[in-house]
Design a protein around this motif. Structure first.
Motif, short mmCIF file in Angstrom:
data_model
loop_
_atom_site.label_atom_id
_atom_site.label_comp_id
_atom_site.label_asym_id
_atom_site.label_seq_id
_atom_site.Cartn_x
_atom_site.Cartn_y
_atom_site.Cartn_z
N LEU A 137 0.98 -1.16 -0.12
CA LEU A 137 0.19 -0.10 0.01
C LEU A 137 1.00 1.14 -0.01
O LEU A 137 1.74 1.56 0.90
CB LEU A 137 -0.82 -0.22 1.20
CG LEU A 137 -1.98 1.18 1.07
CD1 LEU A 137 -2.98 0.95 0.04
CD2 LEU A 137 -2.75 1.13 2.60
N VAL A 138 0.58 2.01 -1.03
CA VAL A 138 1.51 3.40 -1.03
C VAL A 138 0.63 4.49 -0.99
O VAL A 138 -0.34 4.73 -1.82
CB VAL A 138 2.31 3.23 -2.54
CG1 VAL A 138 3.21 4.60 -2.56
CG2 VAL A 138 3.04 2.04 -2.68
N GLY A 139 0.98 5.36 -0.09
CA GLY A 139 0.29 6.77 0.07
C GLY A 139 1.03 7.95 -0.30
O GLY A 139 2.06 8.01 0.50
N PHE A 140 0.41 8.67 -1.38
CA PHE A 140 1.18 9.73 -1.70
C PHE A 140 0.58 11.11 -1.26
O PHE A 140 -0.72 11.21 -1.32
CB PHE A 140 1.28 10.08 -3.30
CG PHE A 140 2.01 8.97 -3.92
CD1 PHE A 140 3.42 9.07 -4.05
CD2 PHE A 140 1.37 7.67 -4.45
CE1 PHE A 140 4.14 7.93 -4.90
CE2 PHE A 140 1.80 6.68 -5.09
CZ PHE A 140 3.43 7.07 -5.36
N ALA A 141 1.49 12.09 -0.54
CA ALA A 141 0.72 13.28 0.14
C ALA A 141 1.70 14.48 -0.35
O ALA A 141 2.83 14.27 -0.07
CB ALA A 141 0.82 13.14 1.35
#
Length: 282
Positions: A137-141
């Motif tokens: 799971l990859v979360g970009f912010a």
């Protein structure tokens, strides 16, 4: 009394501007400082000249950027300079050199990179458990003009209790119509991974595919290159639901979307290089 109070105020502003000029001297340019802080260059120049002083919230942001405290930056210049020297800012030529190179590459960052904001599942064949597909799971912010991300891997069956977790922190940028991701594992801190991706260029970028380079997580630490595929998580799924799907999957797992295996097939693309799949050829 009124005249003395006015002179004291002028003195404080003078100390602040002098100290800000000192701090800016440890950055490649005034323009880079203004860009990092999201300020107009002329606005920053007024603070450096002492003709204006930043509001409290902005001053806190400036201090956080340089790594100093608010009360410190208001000290007499000689006292503040001594603090800077103790912290090594005045002699940290390596940090200054790294900053110059970092600024050079980030100024080429394509603003389309921010369309990556959000969460994705990443799929690739495991480097340490042959025959299993990793679903991470990859979360970009976004943060100002930079895009950072976190990646979570669980090395086990998503339906069971998994004790082996790997967390990565990284930054992404876009140049030459490609997305470049660089991250490190935050536990042991000895693994660095690089990924280069093709975006699909659709609205909000639903899918990306490319090549990941790293090392196996087993004791052999074999350098590896694998094809990888990122796909946005379901729009109505919450974080907990997405985390429950992270883990190692068998190729015949019913929860593995059918389009994944062709995209992460690692069979050789040619005798002279290992390439990401060309979507037009599939």
């Amino acid at each position: 009394m009124h005249s003395g109070a006015k002179e004291g105020t002028i003195g404080i502003m003078s100390d602040l501007s002098t100290n800000l000029r000192l701090l800016c001297g440890y950055r490649p340019s005034i323009s880079s400082v203004a860009r990092d802080l999201g300020l107009n260059r002329s606005q920053l120049n007024r603070y450096l000249a002492g003709s204006s002083t930043p509001r409290a919230a902005l001053l806190r942001r400036i201090c956080d950027y340089f790594g100093v405290e608010e009360h410190e930056v208001r000290l007499p210049p000689n006292d503040f300079s001594a603090i800077v020297k103790v912290r090594g800012l005045s002699s940290d030529s390596l940090s200054r050199t790294l900053r110059v190179h970092f600024d050079r590459i980030t100024t080429r960052n394509d603003p389309r990179i921010f369309q990556l904001s959000g969460t994705f599942f990443e799929y690739y064949w495991s480097m340490s458990t042959p025959g299993k597909v990793v679903r991470a799971l990859v979360g970009f912010a976004p943060e100002r003009e930079h895009l950072f991300y976190r990646r979570l891997e669980r090395m086990g069956d998503p339906k069971a209790v998994v004790t082996r977790h790997f967390r990565y922190q990284g930054a992404a940028l876009m140049t030459g119509d490609r997305v470049f991701m660089n991250d490190y594992e935050t536990g042991a801190g000895i693994e660095v991974t690089q990924t280069v991706l093709y975006p699909d260029y659709s609205f909000r970028w639903r899918a990306l595919h490319g090549v990941k380079v790293g090392v196996s997580a087993n004791r052999d630490h074999v350098p590896c290159a694998v094809r990888t595929y990122l796909e946005r998580t379901p729009p109505r799924a919450n974080l907990i639901a997405n985390l429950r799907r992270v883990g190692l999957l068998t190729p015949d797992d019913p929860d593995l979307p059918e389009q994944i295996l062709p995209m992460i097939d690692n069979r050789t693309s040619g005798p002279y290089g290992f390439q990401a799949h060309n979507l037009l050829a599939i």
